[in-house]
Design an enzyme around this catalytic site. Sequence first.
Site, PDB file in Angstrom:
ATOM      1  N   TRP A 142       0.832  -1.206   0.000  1.00 32.53           N
ATOM      2  CA  TRP A 142       0.000   0.000   0.000  1.00 32.53           C
ATOM      3  C   TRP A 142       0.866   1.256   0.000  1.00 32.53           C
ATOM      4  O   TRP A 142       1.900   1.312   0.666  1.00 32.53           O
ATOM      5  CB  TRP A 142      -0.884  -0.005   1.233  1.00 32.53           C
ATOM      6  CG  TRP A 142      -1.442   1.340   1.609  1.00 32.53           C
ATOM      7  CD1 TRP A 142      -0.837   2.311   2.361  1.00 32.53           C
ATOM      8  CD2 TRP A 142      -2.728   1.860   1.253  1.00 32.53           C
ATOM      9  NE1 TRP A 142      -1.659   3.406   2.484  1.00 32.53           N
ATOM     10  CE2 TRP A 142      -2.820   3.150   1.821  1.00 32.53           C
ATOM     11  CE3 TRP A 142      -3.802   1.357   0.531  1.00 32.53           C
ATOM     12  CZ2 TRP A 142      -3.962   3.947   1.680  1.00 32.53           C
ATOM     13  CZ3 TRP A 142      -4.929   2.152   0.381  1.00 32.53           C
ATOM     14  CH2 TRP A 142      -5.001   3.427   0.954  1.00 32.53           C
ATOM     15  N   ASN A 144       0.220   5.714   0.261  1.00 32.25           N
ATOM     16  CA  ASN A 144      -0.589   6.920   0.162  1.00 32.25           C
ATOM     17  C   ASN A 144       0.306   8.153   0.076  1.00 32.25           C
ATOM     18  O   ASN A 144       1.137   8.218  -0.833  1.00 32.25           O
ATOM     19  CB  ASN A 144      -1.681   6.999   1.237  1.00 32.25           C
ATOM     20  CG  ASN A 144      -1.231   6.923   2.669  1.00 32.25           C
ATOM     21  OD1 ASN A 144      -0.739   5.891   3.117  1.00 32.25           O
ATOM     22  ND2 ASN A 144      -1.410   7.993   3.430  1.00 32.25           N
ATOM     23  N   ASP A 145       0.217   9.122   0.961  1.00 32.56           N
ATOM     24  CA  ASP A 145       0.810  10.441   0.765  1.00 32.56           C
ATOM     25  C   ASP A 145       2.273  10.414   0.303  1.00 32.56           C
ATOM     26  O   ASP A 145       3.101   9.715   0.896  1.00 32.56           O
ATOM     27  CB  ASP A 145       0.784  11.225   2.070  1.00 32.56           C
ATOM     28  CG  ASP A 145      -0.589  11.339   2.683  1.00 32.56           C
ATOM     29  OD1 ASP A 145      -1.538  10.793   2.111  1.00 32.56           O
ATOM     30  OD2 ASP A 145      -0.705  11.961   3.749  1.00 32.56           O
ATOM     31  N   GLN A 161       4.175   7.287   2.184  1.00 31.21           N
ATOM     32  CA  GLN A 161       3.543   6.472   3.201  1.00 31.21           C
ATOM     33  C   GLN A 161       3.369   5.062   2.645  1.00 31.21           C
ATOM     34  O   GLN A 161       2.676   4.855   1.647  1.00 31.21           O
ATOM     35  CB  GLN A 161       2.186   7.064   3.579  1.00 31.21           C
ATOM     36  CG  GLN A 161       2.265   8.391   4.316  1.00 31.21           C
ATOM     37  CD  GLN A 161       2.665   8.181   5.770  1.00 31.21           C
ATOM     38  OE1 GLN A 161       1.833   7.884   6.608  1.00 31.21           O
ATOM     39  NE2 GLN A 161       3.937   8.343   6.066  1.00 31.21           N
ATOM     40  N   PHE A 201       4.285   8.891  10.100  1.00 37.25           N
ATOM     41  CA  PHE A 201       3.299   9.537   9.239  1.00 37.25           C
ATOM     42  C   PHE A 201       3.991  10.566   8.334  1.00 37.25           C
ATOM     43  O   PHE A 201       5.210  10.656   8.283  1.00 37.25           O
ATOM     44  CB  PHE A 201       2.203  10.183  10.088  1.00 37.25           C
ATOM     45  CG  PHE A 201       1.122   9.224  10.537  1.00 37.25           C
ATOM     46  CD1 PHE A 201       1.304   7.852  10.494  1.00 37.25           C
ATOM     47  CD2 PHE A 201      -0.088   9.700  11.029  1.00 37.25           C
ATOM     48  CE1 PHE A 201       0.313   6.966  10.906  1.00 37.25           C
ATOM     49  CE2 PHE A 201      -1.084   8.828  11.452  1.00 37.25           C
ATOM     50  CZ  PHE A 201      -0.890   7.468  11.392  1.00 37.25           C
ATOM     51  N   ASP A 257       2.000  16.345   9.866  1.00 36.00           N
ATOM     52  CA  ASP A 257       2.432  16.621   8.491  1.00 36.00           C
ATOM     53  C   ASP A 257       3.317  17.867   8.381  1.00 36.00           C
ATOM     54  O   ASP A 257       3.003  18.819   7.661  1.00 36.00           O
ATOM     55  CB  ASP A 257       1.225  16.765   7.557  1.00 36.00           C
ATOM     56  CG  ASP A 257       0.252  15.610   7.677  1.00 36.00           C
ATOM     57  OD1 ASP A 257       0.654  14.552   8.151  1.00 36.00           O
ATOM     58  OD2 ASP A 257      -0.923  15.786   7.294  1.00 36.00           O
ATOM     59  N   GLU A 308      -4.851  18.728   6.323  1.00 41.70           N
ATOM     60  CA  GLU A 308      -3.666  17.876   6.311  1.00 41.70           C
ATOM     61  C   GLU A 308      -2.656  18.378   5.281  1.00 41.70           C
ATOM     62  O   GLU A 308      -2.945  19.226   4.447  1.00 41.70           O
ATOM     63  CB  GLU A 308      -4.045  16.424   5.965  1.00 41.70           C
ATOM     64  CG  GLU A 308      -4.942  15.757   6.983  1.00 41.70           C
ATOM     65  CD  GLU A 308      -5.220  14.307   6.656  1.00 41.70           C
ATOM     66  OE1 GLU A 308      -5.084  13.479   7.561  1.00 41.70           O
ATOM     67  OE2 GLU A 308      -5.561  14.008   5.495  1.00 41.70           O
TER      68      GLU A 308
END
Length: 558
Positions: A142, A144-145, A161, A201, A257, A308
């Site tokens: 997986w 993401n960002d 991520q 994160f 973030d 975010e």
Amino acid sequence: MKKLLTLIVMMVATIAATAQTPRLLGRNHAMQRVQVSKHYLLLPVQEREDNASIRVLVNNNQVQTLNVKLAVDRVDYYVPLDIRRFNATDVLLDITFHGDRRFTGAMKDFACWKEMKQSDEFDTTNREKYRPLFHHTPVYGWMNDPNGMFYKDGVYHLYYQWNPYGSQGENMTWGHSTSKDLIHWEAQPTAIEADALGSIFSGSCVVDKQNGQVVAFYTSAAASQVQSMAVSKDNGTTFEKYSGNPVLVSTEEDFRDPKAFWNEDIKKWNLILAVGQEMRIYTSDNLKDWTYESSFGKEYGCHDGVWECPDLMKLPVRGTGKQKWMLICNINPGGPFGGSATQYFIGDFDGRRFTCDHKDTRWMDYGKDHYATVTFDNAPEGRKIALAWMSNWQYANQVPTKQFRSANSVPRDLDLFEYNGQTYCGVTPSKELLALRGKVVSKLPEACEVVVDLKGSTEVVLSNTLGEQVVMTYDAAARTFSMDRTRSYASFSEAFPCATTAPVYGDMKQLRLFVDHCSIEAFDADGRMAMTNLVFPQEPYNNIKVKGGKAVIYEIKN
């Protein structure tokens, strides 16, 4: 991505079973001892199951924790756990299952026990028809960002991520890829892994030229969210975490973030953080000690979700000789068509306080799959090059892939333009994308760039023999552009079918479309409109019809 992680090769070697039976300790608790004979322990995954919590123990000490959807009655795929790195003859897996045993059955019969294997290699050969050809994706797992992006010594560094133990958001670390041209990406070893302060994160990296190092800032997420830093002396390949972490704390629940950058105007470092429904701005002389300066946002923009992934930058205004500041604010939910999206604010920044010029909400991209947008630090020629996560939290965990999930957008250069007395964000496909253009063809390939010269209102339809289609419409009178994917394959989510519409600031003369195996990105060639949408046709779109304009189709050279 043609090159793979250093420790991972293309083909699976002979695989040895763990040859150990589990010790059952209760209805949902078991231990499995593994004699280390190979590099990787291949954990069998079944997508529909709940995560099992795994504590990895060596000599009675916990060395790693992870959550994996261990297989109950069938194996969808495997994920590799590097057990050689523990320098031990055996490891003990302390496993707690969280599924309802009324549906999963007796733990002793779970498929994971007999299917758990060891191997010196892990097969990452692509098995997904929807994996993009010219977009960045993780080799497996997986994503993401995008995180920590920077440019140094001719190389672009992209962190992200990453969950290396499944195809849904979990076990957050910073994956790492590098590129010399923003198009072809080489996977690198994991950059920053979870520790006692929490999962890793999103965050940013800065090139600290004075001290010859790269400094990463990221959110450590556990019971609370705090900000940590790590330093790299080898151009971002490896990082050493700062012993004084965390460097910033808060009583706020959503505190994350960090985006840091050098502000030449005040000769200090700035850092901007997303805190609940606002952005907080800090200054520092040494990257370790941060002074709070101000907050922005409570009376501006959309507040239908959590703020975010901020970014703050100075940009030129086309044709004026002026410069303005732009603050990027990603929000989830609250996007113009549901779910996550990227909004922005134009104004002034004196190094301590940001003031906004407008009260209306402005979106950087009017598609449904453009989120967590941030820019590269230290990009050449003073460029502000952005990447976005190409998905939406409404269905990101359900899209029809398993070996990997999610891709990043094509790179985009950001600037500003004026229209009717207002200043807006310009989004232009980065010039490096021109190198992808191959020969002109008459039939639509699975991956291509389509350039459409517009003669007023125009309709562009991509379709296949199954009747699936995407309809794009430029309305010259209304000055809008829309994309309708309601007839694209969407059975995995009720939130997926949609039609998205964007304002076009002025007349659009040329449309650029980047079509890949699972996405369509549409741009006004003058950079005054951007729209990013995923599509999952069961058969590739192989036909294009244009009414009101003329299209040129370029093959992709890869």
